[in-house]
Scaffold this motif. Sequence first.
Motif, PDB file in Angstrom:
ATOM      1  N   LEU A 173       0.829  -1.209   0.000  1.00  0.00           N
ATOM      2  CA  LEU A 173       0.000   0.000   0.000  1.00  0.00           C
ATOM      3  C   LEU A 173       0.861   1.255   0.000  1.00  0.00           C
ATOM      4  O   LEU A 173       0.451   2.297  -0.523  1.00  0.00           O
ATOM      5  CB  LEU A 173      -0.936   0.011   1.211  1.00  0.00           C
ATOM      6  CG  LEU A 173      -2.225  -0.800   1.083  1.00  0.00           C
ATOM      7  CD1 LEU A 173      -2.980  -0.801   2.398  1.00  0.00           C
ATOM      8  CD2 LEU A 173      -3.102  -0.254  -0.037  1.00  0.00           C
ATOM      9  N   ASP A 174       2.054   1.154   0.569  1.00  0.00           N
ATOM     10  CA  ASP A 174       2.979   2.292   0.562  1.00  0.00           C
ATOM     11  C   ASP A 174       3.539   2.560  -0.836  1.00  0.00           C
ATOM     12  O   ASP A 174       4.174   3.594  -1.060  1.00  0.00           O
ATOM     13  CB  ASP A 174       4.141   2.033   1.525  1.00  0.00           C
ATOM     14  CG  ASP A 174       3.716   2.131   2.985  1.00  0.00           C
ATOM     15  OD1 ASP A 174       2.702   2.793   3.257  1.00  0.00           O
ATOM     16  OD2 ASP A 174       4.397   1.532   3.840  1.00  0.00           O
ATOM     17  N   LEU A 175       3.320   1.638  -1.771  1.00  0.00           N
ATOM     18  CA  LEU A 175       3.867   1.771  -3.116  1.00  0.00           C
ATOM     19  C   LEU A 175       2.848   2.273  -4.138  1.00  0.00           C
ATOM     20  O   LEU A 175       3.197   2.497  -5.295  1.00  0.00           O
ATOM     21  CB  LEU A 175       4.420   0.414  -3.597  1.00  0.00           C
ATOM     22  CG  LEU A 175       5.508  -0.233  -2.738  1.00  0.00           C
ATOM     23  CD1 LEU A 175       5.877  -1.604  -3.316  1.00  0.00           C
ATOM     24  CD2 LEU A 175       6.740   0.657  -2.650  1.00  0.00           C
ATOM     25  N   VAL A 176       1.596   2.433  -3.724  1.00  0.00           N
ATOM     26  CA  VAL A 176       0.558   2.777  -4.694  1.00  0.00           C
ATOM     27  C   VAL A 176      -0.014   4.161  -4.425  1.00  0.00           C
ATOM     28  O   VAL A 176       0.118   4.720  -3.341  1.00  0.00           O
ATOM     29  CB  VAL A 176      -0.564   1.721  -4.712  1.00  0.00           C
ATOM     30  CG1 VAL A 176       0.008   0.338  -5.026  1.00  0.00           C
ATOM     31  CG2 VAL A 176      -1.339   1.700  -3.401  1.00  0.00           C
ATOM     32  N   ASN A 177      -0.700   4.697  -5.442  1.00  0.00           N
ATOM     33  CA  ASN A 177      -1.279   6.040  -5.382  1.00  0.00           C
ATOM     34  C   ASN A 177      -2.799   6.031  -5.469  1.00  0.00           C
ATOM     35  O   ASN A 177      -3.425   7.067  -5.670  1.00  0.00           O
ATOM     36  CB  ASN A 177      -0.721   6.891  -6.523  1.00  0.00           C
ATOM     37  CG  ASN A 177       0.791   6.886  -6.570  1.00  0.00           C
ATOM     38  OD1 ASN A 177       1.392   6.266  -7.443  1.00  0.00           O
ATOM     39  ND2 ASN A 177       1.427   7.550  -5.616  1.00  0.00           N
ATOM     40  N   GLY A 178      -3.376   4.861  -5.301  1.00  0.00           N
ATOM     41  CA  GLY A 178      -4.824   4.705  -5.345  1.00  0.00           C
ATOM     42  C   GLY A 178      -5.152   3.223  -5.401  1.00  0.00           C
ATOM     43  O   GLY A 178      -4.273   2.395  -5.644  1.00  0.00           O
ATOM     44  N   VAL A 179      -6.429   2.888  -5.160  1.00  0.00           N
ATOM     45  CA  VAL A 179      -6.824   1.481  -5.078  1.00  0.00           C
ATOM     46  C   VAL A 179      -8.147   1.254  -5.790  1.00  0.00           C
ATOM     47  O   VAL A 179      -9.039   2.117  -5.771  1.00  0.00           O
ATOM     48  CB  VAL A 179      -6.945   1.025  -3.602  1.00  0.00           C
ATOM     49  CG1 VAL A 179      -7.633  -0.339  -3.486  1.00  0.00           C
ATOM     50  CG2 VAL A 179      -5.569   0.966  -2.941  1.00  0.00           C
ATOM     51  N   ILE A 180      -8.263   0.071  -6.420  1.00  0.00           N
ATOM     52  CA  ILE A 180      -9.540  -0.395  -6.978  1.00  0.00           C
ATOM     53  C   ILE A 180     -10.002  -1.606  -6.183  1.00  0.00           C
ATOM     54  O   ILE A 180      -9.242  -2.566  -6.000  1.00  0.00           O
ATOM     55  CB  ILE A 180      -9.408  -0.793  -8.460  1.00  0.00           C
ATOM     56  CG1 ILE A 180      -9.061   0.417  -9.333  1.00  0.00           C
ATOM     57  CG2 ILE A 180     -10.714  -1.430  -8.961  1.00  0.00           C
ATOM     58  CD1 ILE A 180      -8.828   0.063 -10.795  1.00  0.00           C
ATOM     59  N   PHE A 181     -11.250  -1.565  -5.708  1.00  0.00           N
ATOM     60  CA  PHE A 181     -11.913  -2.735  -5.150  1.00  0.00           C
ATOM     61  C   PHE A 181     -12.770  -3.320  -6.271  1.00  0.00           C
ATOM     62  O   PHE A 181     -13.659  -2.643  -6.798  1.00  0.00           O
ATOM     63  CB  PHE A 181     -12.791  -2.362  -3.957  1.00  0.00           C
ATOM     64  CG  PHE A 181     -12.030  -1.822  -2.774  1.00  0.00           C
ATOM     65  CD1 PHE A 181     -10.861  -2.430  -2.350  1.00  0.00           C
ATOM     66  CD2 PHE A 181     -12.494  -0.716  -2.083  1.00  0.00           C
ATOM     67  CE1 PHE A 181     -10.150  -1.945  -1.256  1.00  0.00           C
ATOM     68  CE2 PHE A 181     -11.798  -0.229  -0.982  1.00  0.00           C
ATOM     69  CZ  PHE A 181     -10.616  -0.835  -0.567  1.00  0.00           C
ATOM     70  N   VAL A 182     -12.536  -4.573  -6.616  1.00  0.00           N
ATOM     71  CA  VAL A 182     -13.166  -5.175  -7.794  1.00  0.00           C
ATOM     72  C   VAL A 182     -14.547  -5.740  -7.477  1.00  0.00           C
ATOM     73  O   VAL A 182     -14.974  -5.795  -6.324  1.00  0.00           O
ATOM     74  CB  VAL A 182     -12.269  -6.290  -8.372  1.00  0.00           C
ATOM     75  CG1 VAL A 182     -10.895  -5.743  -8.735  1.00  0.00           C
ATOM     76  CG2 VAL A 182     -12.141  -7.451  -7.373  1.00  0.00           C
ATOM     77  N   GLY A 183     -15.225  -6.210  -8.527  1.00  0.00           N
ATOM     78  CA  GLY A 183     -16.503  -6.873  -8.375  1.00  0.00           C
ATOM     79  C   GLY A 183     -16.335  -8.312  -7.923  1.00  0.00           C
ATOM     80  O   GLY A 183     -15.224  -8.854  -7.915  1.00  0.00           O
ATOM     81  N   GLY A 184     -17.438  -8.960  -7.567  1.00  0.00           N
ATOM     82  CA  GLY A 184     -17.380 -10.339  -7.114  1.00  0.00           C
ATOM     83  C   GLY A 184     -18.526 -10.653  -6.172  1.00  0.00           C
ATOM     84  O   GLY A 184     -19.586 -10.024  -6.228  1.00  0.00           O
ATOM     85  N   TRP A 185     -18.309 -11.597  -5.254  1.00  0.00           N
ATOM     86  CA  TRP A 185     -19.379 -12.049  -4.378  1.00  0.00           C
ATOM     87  C   TRP A 185     -19.023 -12.035  -2.890  1.00  0.00           C
ATOM     88  O   TRP A 185     -19.909 -12.106  -2.036  1.00  0.00           O
ATOM     89  CB  TRP A 185     -19.762 -13.484  -4.741  1.00  0.00           C
ATOM     90  CG  TRP A 185     -18.568 -14.414  -4.877  1.00  0.00           C
ATOM     91  CD1 TRP A 185     -17.922 -14.747  -6.028  1.00  0.00           C
ATOM     92  CD2 TRP A 185     -17.856 -15.075  -3.824  1.00  0.00           C
ATOM     93  NE1 TRP A 185     -16.852 -15.584  -5.775  1.00  0.00           N
ATOM     94  CE2 TRP A 185     -16.797 -15.813  -4.428  1.00  0.00           C
ATOM     95  CE3 TRP A 185     -18.004 -15.134  -2.439  1.00  0.00           C
ATOM     96  CZ2 TRP A 185     -15.895 -16.583  -3.688  1.00  0.00           C
ATOM     97  CZ3 TRP A 185     -17.101 -15.903  -1.698  1.00  0.00           C
ATOM     98  CH2 TRP A 185     -16.074 -16.623  -2.333  1.00  0.00           C
ATOM     99  N   ALA A 186     -17.755 -11.966  -2.518  1.00  0.00           N
ATOM    100  CA  ALA A 186     -17.331 -12.120  -1.124  1.00  0.00           C
ATOM    101  C   ALA A 186     -17.722 -10.902  -0.289  1.00  0.00           C
ATOM    102  O   ALA A 186     -17.318  -9.783  -0.594  1.00  0.00           O
ATOM    103  CB  ALA A 186     -15.823 -12.339  -1.054  1.00  0.00           C
ATOM    104  N   LYS A 187     -18.504 -11.131   0.762  1.00  0.00           N
ATOM    105  CA  LYS A 187     -18.994 -10.016   1.577  1.00  0.00           C
ATOM    106  C   LYS A 187     -18.732 -10.199   3.066  1.00  0.00           C
ATOM    107  O   LYS A 187     -19.301  -9.464   3.880  1.00  0.00           O
ATOM    108  CB  LYS A 187     -20.502  -9.834   1.363  1.00  0.00           C
ATOM    109  CG  LYS A 187     -20.893  -9.259   0.008  1.00  0.00           C
ATOM    110  CD  LYS A 187     -22.382  -8.948  -0.024  1.00  0.00           C
ATOM    111  CE  LYS A 187     -22.766  -8.239  -1.308  1.00  0.00           C
ATOM    112  NZ  LYS A 187     -22.664  -9.123  -2.475  1.00  0.00           N
ATOM    113  N   GLN A 188     -17.907 -11.145   3.438  1.00  0.00           N
ATOM    114  CA  GLN A 188     -17.691 -11.361   4.860  1.00  0.00           C
ATOM    115  C   GLN A 188     -16.296 -11.930   5.114  1.00  0.00           C
ATOM    116  O   GLN A 188     -15.525 -12.144   4.184  1.00  0.00           O
ATOM    117  CB  GLN A 188     -18.747 -12.326   5.405  1.00  0.00           C
ATOM    118  CG  GLN A 188     -18.775 -13.674   4.717  1.00  0.00           C
ATOM    119  CD  GLN A 188     -19.940 -14.532   5.167  1.00  0.00           C
ATOM    120  OE1 GLN A 188     -20.738 -14.128   6.016  1.00  0.00           O
ATOM    121  NE2 GLN A 188     -20.053 -15.718   4.598  1.00  0.00           N
ATOM    122  N   GLY A 189     -16.007 -12.173   6.390  1.00  0.00           N
ATOM    123  CA  GLY A 189     -14.751 -12.797   6.765  1.00  0.00           C
ATOM    124  C   GLY A 189     -13.543 -11.930   6.458  1.00  0.00           C
ATOM    125  O   GLY A 189     -13.584 -10.699   6.505  1.00  0.00           O
TER     126      GLY A 189
END
Length: 346
Positions: free
Chosen positions: A115-131
């Motif tokens: 995370l210290d190496l990036v300038n932004g983040v994408i959270f992708v699509g899918g199905w996982a909603k827990q854990g």
Amino acid sequence: MPNGGVFRFLFLISLFTLSLSSIPKYDNIFLPIHLHNDDSLSSSASSCPAPNPNLNYKPVIGILTHPRDGASGRLSNATDASNIPASYIKFAESGGARVIPLIYNEPTEKLLKKLDLVNGVIFVGGWAKQGLYLETVERILKIAFQRNDAGEHFPIYGISLGFELITIIISEDNNILDKYNARNQASTLQFVENADIEGSIFQSFPPDLIKKLSTECIVTQNHHFGISPEKLQGNEKLSNFWEILTISTDENNQVYVSTVRSRKYPVTGFQWHPQKNAFEWGSASIPHTENAIRVTQSAAGFLVSEARKSTNRPNDQEVRDNLIYNFKPTYGGKAGKGYDEVYIFE
């Protein structure tokens, strides 16, 4: 030469001369040799403005992996496998950024270092909603807020599931979402009344494309869950965090929120998939018209333009050591379904 040949030769010469005389003259166009010989022209034409030192022209986007192989076990049955569809990576690259994969189940220390190496983040699509997956999204989101609060411009794109998870986290309600029937659907985006697009993703869209968003089905929906405008606005935590920009309707004509932006942070939420139009071919419902491709390009351009505002300048070698180029995609679209290409991490 026979007289007939002489006549034809003279006739061709006259035509050539006539054609030369008909070519328009552009006295104000200078070739490089002209500029080289004219110091007054050379000094002005060869000077280019210096890059803005406040912008990062080597932005890197982190993309969080999603559990399993992205192909219902057809490509990998490893229980610890995770994936990133290549369309998300191409999406970020098309805007002018490089990508580092953020593997959701890798050791926390390693994830934080990336995370210290990036300038932004994408959270992708899918199905996982827990854990662990939900916990990882929440950890990254809180770090993004902290970095923005500290003065660094650090953008987040939450796409489909990514938007849903941010909504769950902000509302602190795992049951905040409702079911919708918008599976493999091309749709329009309807701007809400008094929507302010200044500074939002839509600011980067050409005016004619903004109009076509509400009249042509040029965005891709692919979700079973979402949130209605009434439910979002009726939740104090969500209404304080999200500003609704567009709404859409599912196959049953039920209205849901389709695009939002954070009121405080450079966070954009999509219920639709801006990456699919240009880079996915497995579903016949994905629009591939010229305007649909422009949607992908404009959305990618905005993300990277936001990432360029980041003040984070990580070590070049550390970036190279972690780039997606160190991995190889798997062709998963041969069966004509699912993602065309996917990166699998085991």
